[in-house]
Design a protein around this motif. Structure first.
Motif, PDB file in Angstrom:
ATOM      1  N   ILE B  71       5.597 -11.329  -3.038  1.00  0.00           N
ATOM      2  CA  ILE B  71       5.566  -9.630  -3.193  1.00  0.00           C
ATOM      3  C   ILE B  71       6.720  -9.208  -2.572  1.00  0.00           C
ATOM      4  CG2 ILE B  71       4.516  -7.627  -2.350  1.00  0.00           C
ATOM      5  CD1 ILE B  71       1.797  -9.497  -2.334  1.00  0.00           C
ATOM      6  N   TYR B  72       7.209  -9.761  -1.259  1.00  0.00           N
ATOM      7  CA  TYR B  72       8.336  -9.115  -0.474  1.00  0.00           C
ATOM      8  C   TYR B  72       9.495  -9.658  -1.306  1.00  0.00           C
ATOM      9  CZ  TYR B  72       5.513  -7.484   3.355  1.00  0.00           C
ATOM     10  OH  TYR B  72       4.553  -6.908   4.142  1.00  0.00           O
ATOM     11  N   ARG B  73       9.835 -10.845  -1.652  1.00  0.00           N
ATOM     12  CA  ARG B  73      10.850 -11.168  -2.390  1.00  0.00           C
ATOM     13  C   ARG B  73      11.235 -10.492  -3.844  1.00  0.00           C
ATOM     14  NH1 ARG B  73      12.334 -17.705  -1.832  1.00  0.00           N
ATOM     15  NH2 ARG B  73      14.255 -16.749  -2.934  1.00  0.00           N
ATOM     16  N   THR B  74      10.076 -10.213  -4.426  1.00  0.00           N
ATOM     17  CA  THR B  74      10.345  -9.489  -5.622  1.00  0.00           C
ATOM     18  C   THR B  74      10.501  -8.084  -5.433  1.00  0.00           C
ATOM     19  OG1 THR B  74       8.209 -10.841  -6.699  1.00  0.00           O
ATOM     20  CG2 THR B  74       8.900  -8.561  -7.893  1.00  0.00           C
ATOM     21  N   ALA B  75       9.909  -7.432  -4.537  1.00  0.00           N
ATOM     22  CA  ALA B  75      10.071  -6.056  -4.010  1.00  0.00           C
ATOM     23  C   ALA B  75      11.746  -5.805  -3.752  1.00  0.00           C
ATOM     24  CB  ALA B  75       9.283  -5.417  -2.942  1.00  0.00           C
ATOM     25  N   LEU B  76      12.280  -6.970  -3.033  1.00  0.00           N
ATOM     26  CA  LEU B  76      13.690  -6.657  -2.638  1.00  0.00           C
ATOM     27  C   LEU B  76      14.656  -7.523  -3.300  1.00  0.00           C
ATOM     28  CD1 LEU B  76      12.771  -7.405   1.381  1.00  0.00           C
ATOM     29  CD2 LEU B  76      13.464  -5.465   0.029  1.00  0.00           C
ATOM     30  N   GLY B  77      14.230  -7.878  -4.691  1.00  0.00           N
ATOM     31  CA  GLY B  77      15.112  -8.574  -5.579  1.00  0.00           C
ATOM     32  C   GLY B  77      15.525  -9.771  -5.377  1.00  0.00           C
ATOM     33  N   LEU B  78      14.762 -10.737  -4.490  1.00  0.00           N
ATOM     34  CA  LEU B  78      15.376 -12.107  -3.826  1.00  0.00           C
ATOM     35  C   LEU B  78      14.513 -12.916  -4.715  1.00  0.00           C
ATOM     36  CD1 LEU B  78      14.896 -11.606  -0.098  1.00  0.00           C
ATOM     37  CD2 LEU B  78      17.171 -11.726  -1.487  1.00  0.00           C
TER      38      LEU B  78
ATOM     39  N   MET C   1      -2.431  -5.597   3.178  1.00  0.00           N
ATOM     40  CA  MET C   1      -1.491  -4.689   2.605  1.00  0.00           C
ATOM     41  C   MET C   1      -1.554  -5.254   1.062  1.00  0.00           C
ATOM     42  SD  MET C   1       2.394  -4.401   2.785  1.00  0.00           S
ATOM     43  CE  MET C   1       1.786  -2.848   3.113  1.00  0.00           C
ATOM     44  N   SER C   2      -1.989  -4.004   0.153  1.00  0.00           N
ATOM     45  CA  SER C   2      -2.140  -4.274  -1.383  1.00  0.00           C
ATOM     46  C   SER C   2      -1.119  -4.919  -1.835  1.00  0.00           C
ATOM     47  CB  SER C   2      -1.938  -3.006  -1.868  1.00  0.00           C
ATOM     48  OG  SER C   2      -0.829  -2.326  -2.246  1.00  0.00           O
ATOM     49  N   ASP C   3      -1.241  -5.739  -3.110  1.00  0.00           N
ATOM     50  CA  ASP C   3      -0.026  -6.211  -3.659  1.00  0.00           C
ATOM     51  C   ASP C   3       1.011  -5.454  -4.323  1.00  0.00           C
ATOM     52  OD1 ASP C   3      -1.890  -8.365  -3.338  1.00  0.00           O
ATOM     53  OD2 ASP C   3      -1.763  -8.954  -5.542  1.00  0.00           O
ATOM     54  N   VAL C   4       0.919  -4.219  -3.983  1.00  0.00           N
ATOM     55  CA  VAL C   4       1.850  -3.310  -4.230  1.00  0.00           C
ATOM     56  C   VAL C   4       2.480  -2.859  -2.969  1.00  0.00           C
ATOM     57  CG1 VAL C   4       2.767  -1.210  -5.508  1.00  0.00           C
ATOM     58  CG2 VAL C   4       1.320  -2.884  -6.722  1.00  0.00           C
ATOM     59  N   ILE C   5       3.829  -2.975  -2.646  1.00  0.00           N
ATOM     60  CA  ILE C   5       4.287  -2.457  -1.408  1.00  0.00           C
ATOM     61  C   ILE C   5       5.420  -1.482  -1.743  1.00  0.00           C
ATOM     62  CG2 ILE C   5       3.521  -3.991   0.081  1.00  0.00           C
ATOM     63  CD1 ILE C   5       6.269  -5.460  -0.261  1.00  0.00           C
ATOM     64  N   GLN C   6       5.858  -0.537  -0.895  1.00  0.00           N
ATOM     65  CA  GLN C   6       6.571   0.322  -1.182  1.00  0.00           C
ATOM     66  C   GLN C   6       7.943  -0.245  -0.972  1.00  0.00           C
ATOM     67  OE1 GLN C   6       4.533   3.509   1.238  1.00  0.00           O
ATOM     68  NE2 GLN C   6       5.496   4.810  -0.339  1.00  0.00           N
ATOM     69  N   ALA C   7       8.573  -0.817  -2.133  1.00  0.00           N
ATOM     70  CA  ALA C   7       9.731  -1.664  -1.752  1.00  0.00           C
ATOM     71  C   ALA C   7      10.772  -0.830  -1.113  1.00  0.00           C
ATOM     72  CB  ALA C   7      10.327  -2.002  -3.285  1.00  0.00           C
ATOM     73  N   ASP C   8      11.097   0.284  -1.356  1.00  0.00           N
ATOM     74  CA  ASP C   8      12.274   1.179  -0.738  1.00  0.00           C
ATOM     75  C   ASP C   8      11.997   1.332   0.523  1.00  0.00           C
ATOM     76  OD1 ASP C   8       9.849   2.725  -1.319  1.00  0.00           O
ATOM     77  OD2 ASP C   8      10.975   4.431  -2.058  1.00  0.00           O
ATOM     78  N   LYS C   9      10.514   1.543   0.990  1.00  0.00           N
ATOM     79  CA  LYS C   9      10.448   1.768   2.438  1.00  0.00           C
ATOM     80  C   LYS C   9      10.718   0.378   3.157  1.00  0.00           C
ATOM     81  CE  LYS C   9       6.889   4.210   4.563  1.00  0.00           C
ATOM     82  NZ  LYS C   9       5.625   4.738   4.399  1.00  0.00           N
TER      83      LYS C   9
END
Lengths: 79, 79, 79, 79
Positions: B71-78, C1-9
């Motif tokens: 989830i985190y890697r996808t959110a940050l484009g990693l 934490m839901s699978d969707v996180i606020q990427a920008d934050k």
């Protein structure tokens, strides 16, 4: 390393490491137990750890470090 | 602890700790040897260390950590 | 934490951490430089590090640790 | 170093180091605060730390490490 690795050999290596790490952890726990025993008898663990470290040094190395500390502590009023 | 301590008891405790530390160091060297052996056979030590750490985790803990990382890697484009 | 996180934050938080880590590394390098400078002037870095650690202690804590070390070193013939 | 050292110069060096160490500790506390803030917003600190570490790597290094982990995890049934 090619994309194909010999899984069985890797597993054996990993398992050997895990057994050794387990053994190492057991001994680390034993060390902790001895310090606990010493503490129970009124000894100061922090000082014991410093003494264990000191005993690893050759006498001349220890003496030189002591002399240096004395000079620096005196110079900085830490006596 | 009074200024007078039982030197002989202290010495025995210190010597027990030193023997255990020596043993622990021997096993740490054995672990290094196994990693060296693995490297010689073309395995990647860094990855092996990560796998050894992973194998200490329960599967559900591992799966959750994997899912979180995705989830985190996808959110940050990693990816 | 839901699978969707606020990427920008998340990205903002990560970037703040990275800037601080960068700053911290810069200061760590400055510390190294000062020790290098001291070494160049003939000071002993190892002793300086011990003195820096000692100066963090209150005098009475330092004195007690010194007294304890004397007792233990004498008991074990490390004088 | 002769037994006589220039105490004033040593003190200045030590004080410079102490100021820098103080500054460094302040920034380390700031990093902790940001992680605390993130935790308060529901982010997972452990995963954030891993992501911060990952972002230090060049993409090709990261990709290679990922590929290696996949091979090793598959070989050992850690998928």
């Amino acid at each position: 390393m090619s994309d194909v690795i010999q899984a069985d050999k890797l597993r054996l290596l990993i398992e050997r490491i895990e057994r050794l790490e387990e053994e190492k952890k057991g001994i680390a726990d034993d060390v902790k137990d001895v310090y606990g025993e010493a503490k129970g008898q009124g000894y100061d663990v922090k000082t014991m750890r410093k003494v264990v470290a000191l005993r690893k040094l050759d006498k001349h190395v220890r003496d030189e470090a002591d002399a240096m500390m004395d000079i620096y502590r005196t110079a900085l009023g830490l006596t």
